[in-house]
Scaffold this motif. Structure first.
Motif, PDB file in Angstrom:
ATOM      1  N   GLU A 284       0.821  -1.221   0.000  1.00 53.78           N
ATOM      2  CA  GLU A 284       0.000   0.000   0.000  1.00 53.78           C
ATOM      3  C   GLU A 284       0.853   1.269   0.000  1.00 53.78           C
ATOM      4  O   GLU A 284       0.362   2.363  -0.234  1.00 53.78           O
ATOM      5  N   LEU A 285       2.130   1.088   0.285  1.00 52.73           N
ATOM      6  CA  LEU A 285       2.979   2.256   0.497  1.00 52.73           C
ATOM      7  C   LEU A 285       3.121   3.162  -0.728  1.00 52.73           C
ATOM      8  O   LEU A 285       2.957   4.378  -0.608  1.00 52.73           O
ATOM      9  N   PRO A 286       3.383   2.599  -1.923  1.00 51.67           N
ATOM     10  CA  PRO A 286       3.614   3.510  -3.053  1.00 51.67           C
ATOM     11  C   PRO A 286       2.429   4.442  -3.327  1.00 51.67           C
ATOM     12  O   PRO A 286       2.632   5.631  -3.627  1.00 51.67           O
ATOM     13  N   ALA A 287       1.216   3.938  -3.187  1.00 54.27           N
ATOM     14  CA  ALA A 287       0.050   4.777  -3.462  1.00 54.27           C
ATOM     15  C   ALA A 287      -0.100   5.869  -2.406  1.00 54.27           C
ATOM     16  O   ALA A 287      -0.547   6.968  -2.699  1.00 54.27           O
ATOM     17  N   GLN A 288       0.283   5.557  -1.165  1.00 58.06           N
ATOM     18  CA  GLN A 288       0.078   6.515  -0.076  1.00 58.06           C
ATOM     19  C   GLN A 288       1.123   7.613  -0.053  1.00 58.06           C
ATOM     20  O   GLN A 288       0.861   8.723   0.348  1.00 58.06           O
ATOM     21  N   ALA A 289       2.323   7.232  -0.474  1.00 59.79           N
ATOM     22  CA  ALA A 289       3.440   8.091  -0.119  1.00 59.79           C
ATOM     23  C   ALA A 289       4.038   8.800  -1.317  1.00 59.79           C
ATOM     24  O   ALA A 289       5.059   8.414  -1.842  1.00 59.79           O
ATOM     25  N   ALA A 290       3.380   9.883  -1.706  1.00 56.78           N
ATOM     26  CA  ALA A 290       4.002  10.744  -2.706  1.00 56.78           C
ATOM     27  C   ALA A 290       5.244  11.364  -2.083  1.00 56.78           C
ATOM     28  O   ALA A 290       6.127  11.864  -2.759  1.00 56.78           O
ATOM     29  N   LYS A 291       5.288  11.333  -0.768  1.00 53.81           N
ATOM     30  CA  LYS A 291       6.387  11.911  -0.012  1.00 53.81           C
ATOM     31  C   LYS A 291       7.641  11.055  -0.043  1.00 53.81           C
ATOM     32  O   LYS A 291       8.726  11.526   0.256  1.00 53.81           O
TER      33      LYS A 291
ATOM     34  N   ALA B 109       1.342  17.309   3.235  1.00 49.50           N
ATOM     35  CA  ALA B 109       0.834  18.333   2.318  1.00 49.50           C
ATOM     36  C   ALA B 109      -0.101  17.761   1.252  1.00 49.50           C
ATOM     37  O   ALA B 109      -1.082  18.401   0.885  1.00 49.50           O
ATOM     38  N   GLN B 110       0.192  16.559   0.777  1.00 43.83           N
ATOM     39  CA  GLN B 110      -0.629  15.990  -0.298  1.00 43.83           C
ATOM     40  C   GLN B 110      -2.070  15.774   0.188  1.00 43.83           C
ATOM     41  O   GLN B 110      -3.034  16.173  -0.473  1.00 43.83           O
ATOM     42  N   ALA B 111      -2.202  15.167   1.358  1.00 45.27           N
ATOM     43  CA  ALA B 111      -3.538  14.944   1.913  1.00 45.27           C
ATOM     44  C   ALA B 111      -4.202  16.269   2.251  1.00 45.27           C
ATOM     45  O   ALA B 111      -5.411  16.439   2.063  1.00 45.27           O
ATOM     46  N   ALA B 112      -3.404  17.223   2.722  1.00 50.33           N
ATOM     47  CA  ALA B 112      -3.953  18.540   3.069  1.00 50.33           C
ATOM     48  C   ALA B 112      -4.546  19.218   1.839  1.00 50.33           C
ATOM     49  O   ALA B 112      -5.625  19.811   1.903  1.00 50.33           O
ATOM     50  N   ARG B 113      -3.852  19.118   0.716  1.00 50.50           N
ATOM     51  CA  ARG B 113      -4.362  19.713  -0.526  1.00 50.50           C
ATOM     52  C   ARG B 113      -5.678  19.059  -0.936  1.00 50.50           C
ATOM     53  O   ARG B 113      -6.633  19.733  -1.328  1.00 50.50           O
ATOM     54  N   ALA B 114      -5.724  17.716  -0.835  1.00 52.38           N
ATOM     55  CA  ALA B 114      -6.947  17.004  -1.224  1.00 52.38           C
ATOM     56  C   ALA B 114      -8.102  17.401  -0.304  1.00 52.38           C
ATOM     57  O   ALA B 114      -9.214  17.690  -0.763  1.00 52.38           O
TER      58      ALA B 114
ATOM     59  N   ASP C  47      -7.813   9.794   1.496  1.00 44.28           N
ATOM     60  CA  ASP C  47      -7.816   8.579   2.300  1.00 44.28           C
ATOM     61  C   ASP C  47      -6.449   7.909   2.295  1.00 44.28           C
ATOM     62  O   ASP C  47      -6.021   7.334   3.296  1.00 44.28           O
ATOM     63  N   GLN C  48      -5.750   7.978   1.149  1.00 47.20           N
ATOM     64  CA  GLN C  48      -4.388   7.442   1.116  1.00 47.20           C
ATOM     65  C   GLN C  48      -3.484   8.242   2.045  1.00 47.20           C
ATOM     66  O   GLN C  48      -2.641   7.687   2.746  1.00 47.20           O
ATOM     67  N   GLY C  49      -3.680   9.555   2.054  1.00 48.22           N
ATOM     68  CA  GLY C  49      -2.898  10.401   2.957  1.00 48.22           C
ATOM     69  C   GLY C  49      -3.161  10.040   4.406  1.00 48.22           C
ATOM     70  O   GLY C  49      -2.243   9.980   5.217  1.00 48.22           O
ATOM     71  N   ARG C  50      -4.425   9.767   4.714  1.00 45.71           N
ATOM     72  CA  ARG C  50      -4.758   9.409   6.098  1.00 45.71           C
ATOM     73  C   ARG C  50      -4.170   8.054   6.484  1.00 45.71           C
ATOM     74  O   ARG C  50      -3.713   7.875   7.612  1.00 45.71           O
ATOM     75  N   ALA C  51      -4.193   7.108   5.520  1.00 39.55           N
ATOM     76  CA  ALA C  51      -3.578   5.807   5.798  1.00 39.55           C
ATOM     77  C   ALA C  51      -2.086   5.991   6.050  1.00 39.55           C
ATOM     78  O   ALA C  51      -1.497   5.353   6.925  1.00 39.55           O
TER      79      ALA C  51
END
Lengths: 106, 493
Positions: B211-218, B332-337, B364-368
């Motif tokens: 699940e990590l690659p989808a969640q972590a643009a960071k 930041a990615q989840a914050a933008r969404a 939701d990916q950001g939250r995960a």
């Protein structure tokens, strides 16, 4: 060494410096336009400028206006957060203390 | 046609995205921030007078941010209010629908001559972000001890470095960009200390790795920082932290010790390192005072309290939306969404729009990812082991651990109000923003009672209750405000 400003000539962001002068307890301190009062004080090598209730020295802690550790008086206005206030040329900054009279500095 | 007026408080990644989406939905927007420029902490900009030709060299994602910033600020329906402090939110009378009135002060920070304004928006988006949480340790009040956020704000925002021999300590991925900022600005970073042992960090990061690659643009960003540390030969050590800062009138040396998984100190592992600055962070505290003032319900998770929101970022308070770090520390990615969702719905956009599915997924990916981080970088339960009787807990009032212990175990009991009045912890100028969570945690442990329990006739004590959210001078309070009523007559939903 102490805090300092990245020299403009070697700064990767390519910036210019317009000097400004403020006074701190009467003493002239040089900074550049755009800096906060805290930034000017730090870059001039001052790490602390306020005293807490016990007399202990304080300066910047959070840097974003949350902790109120860096309070100064600017042009006779008390309790200004130095990290949030942009320095203006000619600002007269006075340091503050919350130390009760008669407290021995520790 | 009347247009809904959306007030957005905070112009960081979440607030800027909210403003853009609300404008896209057809609303009028007032975008409010206490700083001179938008960006928040993540996209902190250099001061305009610096006239930087390459600001992008200090920031990830600068170009996208710069485009959005220009689009939003130049939009004919957007009013951009920088240098503006929200000092109070005033709830509408019972039975009157709508979000609270927004009381503002415009002008230089903490200045006496600021102008007062009152907004009556049709919808309100709270995107006020978070600040570093720092656990106390002996000597943390010495000048030269900074939050990691302070070191980064000064380096990124003013090009000031806090010292030349610096240790960065605490827990979480934020240690890496802070060390990176210091290195970029020419400091010598002696070591970066992650308090959690490698096993905890690895277990958290590598749980459900698919699940990590989808969640972590960071992730690429963090890998880059790690490579940067390696390139500068800065050691990144896990299971270690600074348990004491020492010095006469400023920090001169730090004591570093090994920690077990529960953050108890391994006896005999202490060593002393000379420094001229120490940067510390143990995670982030959301800025909850405005949400609490508006009446928004909070939700408690292991890492603290956050604003509760529904799938469209609505809070429990009608017409009030929340986005970004105040709903959970997710980056930041989840914050933008979240901001885009909140702004769109607040602006009157259709919440069934198919394009929102992608935003919700990204959120939701950001939250995960946030849950993953919380697992990889928890605060160990035994951290109070490094406190001493004289260790300052409340920086403002210099309340020490011993005073707190005596009050919490005394006969008056552990009611937070009693503790506050007896020890003055949390009553100083910062109004418990720094020590609040720590005092609540320590009180609970020392007294064996849950803090914040109800006292008859009084609302539950909350460390986030600050009816005056920002300092206002009496002269400013006395001046009549300019009222900006809501011109729209639409129903807010």
């Amino acid at each position: 060494m102490s805090p300092r400003r990245v020299p403009a000539e070697t700064d990767a962001v390519g910036r210019c410096e317009r000097p400004l002068r403020i006074t701190v307890d009467g003493e002239t301190v040089e900074g550049v336009d755009g800096q906060s009062v805290a930034g000017v004080l730090l870059a001039a090598g001052r790490l602390a400028w306020r005293r807490g209730p016990s007399g202990a020295a304080r300066g910047v802690f959070c840097g974003i206006g949350v902790c109120f550790d860096c309070l100064v008086t600017v042009n006779a206005e008390r309790d200004v957060r130095a990290c949030r206030r942009p320095a203006r040329d000619g600002d007269a900054v006075t340091t503050q203390s919350r130390t009760a009279p008669g407290t021995l500095p520790r | 046609m009347t247009r809904r007026h959306v007030a957005v408080i905070g112009a960081g990644p979440a607030g800027l995205a909210a403003a853009e989406a609300a404008l896209g939905a057809g609303a009028r927007v007032t975008l409010i921030d206490s700083e001179e420029q938008p960006g928040g902490q993540y996209h902190r900009m250099l001061p305009e007078p610096y006239a930087a030709t390459h600001p992008e060299r200090l920031q990830h994602g600068w170009n996208a941010f710069d485009r959005r910033r220009r689009r939003v600020l130049a939009h004919p329906r957007c009013a951009w209010w920088p240098r503006t402090a929200v000092w109070a939110l005033e709830r509408p009378d019972p039975g009157t629908p709508g979000p609270p009135r927004v009381h503002l002060l415009r002008g230089p920070a903490d200045g006496g001559g600021r102008s007062r304004h009152v907004l009556e928006p049709g919808a309100l988006v709270l995107a006020v972000g978070a600040h570093d949480r720092v656990l106390p340790f002996p000597g943390w009040e010495l000048p030269g001890v900074f939050t990691a956020g302070a070191a980064q704000a000064l380096a990124k925002g003013e090009r000031v470095v806090v010292g030349d021999r610096v240790v960065v300590a605490g827990t979480g991925p934020f240690l890496l960009p802070v060390a990176g900022s210091l290195l970029e600005a020419g400091s010598r970073v002696l070591e970066v200390l992650e308090a959690n042992p490698a096993a905890t960090v690895a277990r958290g990061w590598l749980r459900r790795p698919w699940e990590l690659p989808a969640q972590a643009a960071k992730l690429p960003e963090l890998v880059e920082y790690a490579a940067d540390l390696a390139g500068h030969r800065v050691p990144y050590r896990t299971g270690r932290t600074v348990i004491e800062a020492r010095g006469a009138d400023q920090v001169e040396e730090v004591v570093i010790a090994r920690l077990r998984a529960d953050w108890s100190v391994v006896p005999g592992s202490e060593r002393t390192v000379p420094v001229d600055a120490l940067c510390v962070t143990h995670g982030f505290s959301p800025r909850l005072e405005l949400a609490v003032a508006a009446g928004c319900a909070l939700r408690a998770v292991s890492s603290g309290e956050f604003v509760a929101v529904d799938r469209d970022q609505r809070t429990s308070c009608p017409g009030v939306y929340a986005a970004g770090e105040i709903t959970g520390i997710a980056g930041a990615q989840a914050a933008r969404a979240e901001g885009a969702l909140a702004g769109w719905v607040a602006g009157g956009g259709d919440s069934r729009l198919p394009a929102l599915l992608a935003l919700r997924r990204s959120r939701d990916q950001g939250r995960a990812f946030a849950r993953r981080l919380a697992r990889a970088h928890p605060i160990g339960g035994q951290w109070p082991g490094w406190l001493r009787p004289r260790t300052v807990i409340c920086r403002c009032e210099e309340t020490d651990y011993d005073a707190l212990r005596r009050a919490a175990t005394g006969q008056a009991g552990a009611d937070p109000r009693v503790i506050r009045l007896r020890t003055r912890a949390g009553l100083g100028p910062c109004q418990a923003r720094v020590c609040g969570p720590t005092v609540a945690e320590l009180t609970e442990r020392l007294s064996g009672e849950a803090a914040g329990r109800q006292v008859q006739g009084l609302p539950a004590a909350s460390p986030h209750r600050r009816p005056i959210a920002q300092p206002i001078r009496l002269g400013e309070l006395a001046a009549p405000p300019e009222r900006i009523p809501n011109s729209d007559t639409e129903e807010w939903s």
